[in-house]
Motif scaffolding. Structure first.
Motif, mmCIF file in Angstrom:
data_model
loop_
_atom_site.group_PDB
_atom_site.id
_atom_site.type_symbol
_atom_site.label_atom_id
_atom_site.label_comp_id
_atom_site.label_asym_id
_atom_site.label_seq_id
_atom_site.Cartn_x
_atom_site.Cartn_y
_atom_site.Cartn_z
ATOM 1 N N TYR A 69 0.958 -1.219 0.030
ATOM 2 C CA TYR A 69 0.061 0.222 -0.038
ATOM 3 C C TYR A 69 0.785 1.239 0.098
ATOM 4 O O TYR A 69 0.505 2.396 -0.615
ATOM 5 C CB TYR A 69 -0.919 0.039 1.145
ATOM 6 N N LEU A 116 -3.217 -3.430 -8.045
ATOM 7 C CA LEU A 116 -3.314 -2.958 -9.312
ATOM 8 C C LEU A 116 -3.758 -3.400 -10.605
ATOM 9 O O LEU A 116 -3.310 -4.727 -10.800
ATOM 10 C CB LEU A 116 -1.791 -2.043 -9.613
ATOM 11 N N PRO A 121 -5.477 -0.693 2.761
ATOM 12 C CA PRO A 121 -4.456 -0.260 3.919
ATOM 13 C C PRO A 121 -4.388 -1.250 5.215
ATOM 14 O O PRO A 121 -3.353 -1.257 5.992
ATOM 15 C CB PRO A 121 -4.909 1.238 4.172
ATOM 16 N N ARG A 131 0.669 4.651 -2.262
ATOM 17 C CA ARG A 131 -0.287 5.691 -1.542
ATOM 18 C C ARG A 131 0.159 7.126 -2.066
ATOM 19 O O ARG A 131 1.378 7.514 -1.918
ATOM 20 C CB ARG A 131 0.046 5.741 0.040
ATOM 21 N N ALA A 170 -1.911 -3.253 -1.930
ATOM 22 C CA ALA A 170 -2.769 -2.513 -2.916
ATOM 23 C C ALA A 170 -2.965 -3.543 -3.976
ATOM 24 O O ALA A 170 -1.999 -4.290 -4.393
ATOM 25 C CB ALA A 170 -2.285 -1.467 -3.266
ATOM 26 N N VAL A 207 -6.537 1.063 -9.207
ATOM 27 C CA VAL A 207 -5.691 1.014 -7.845
ATOM 28 C C VAL A 207 -6.877 0.565 -6.939
ATOM 29 O O VAL A 207 -7.945 1.337 -6.442
ATOM 30 C CB VAL A 207 -4.992 1.939 -7.251
ATOM 31 N N THR A 208 -6.671 -0.470 -6.079
ATOM 32 C CA THR A 208 -7.749 -0.927 -4.970
ATOM 33 C C THR A 208 -6.714 -0.766 -3.860
ATOM 34 O O THR A 208 -6.112 -1.915 -3.594
ATOM 35 C CB THR A 208 -8.323 -2.394 -5.248
ATOM 36 N N PRO A 209 -6.866 0.069 -2.980
ATOM 37 C CA PRO A 209 -6.111 0.180 -1.617
ATOM 38 C C PRO A 209 -6.618 -0.720 -0.672
ATOM 39 O O PRO A 209 -7.854 -0.786 -0.519
ATOM 40 C CB PRO A 209 -6.205 1.492 -1.334
#
Length: 103
Positions: free
Chosen positions: A35, A72, A65, A39, A70, A61-63
């Motif tokens: 992540y 991508l 956290p 970020r 993450a 992008v799916t973060p």
């Protein structure tokens, strides 16, 4: 390049500065990275060991956290997927994925 080294990609910003690395997790272009590597990056470029860099849109992008990861989405990335399961699932089979809950 095959094997784990062929799955590795560098995560860079628009100026070519490296922020981290990740690996291709499937044949659809899903890259798993830290992540912190993505970020707040406005421009992301994924560069595989043997191939040209591929830009990634911020919306791709799916973060995650809470997991420090993450995902991508980079379809067509010239890298070899790294298997991350104990055994290979049959094409079309359902699998469980831990991503903010079981999916």
């Amino acid at each position: 390049m095959s094997g784990p080294a062929g799955a590795l990609v560098h995560v860079e910003d628009g100026t070519g500065r490296q922020w981290g690395s990740g690996f291709l997790a499937d044949d659809r272009g899903t890259v798993v990275t830290a992540y912190e590597a993505v970020r707040d990056l406005p421009d992301i470029l994924l560069r595989p060991a043997d191939g040209p860099g591929r830009p990634v849109r911020v919306g791709a992008v799916t973060p995650l956290p809470g997991s420090g990861l993450a995902l991508l989405c980079a379809p067509g990335l010239a890298a070899v997927p790294l298997p991350v399961a104990a055994e290979e699932a049959a094409r079309g089979a359902y699998v469980l994925v831990a991503a903010g809950g079981w999916r």
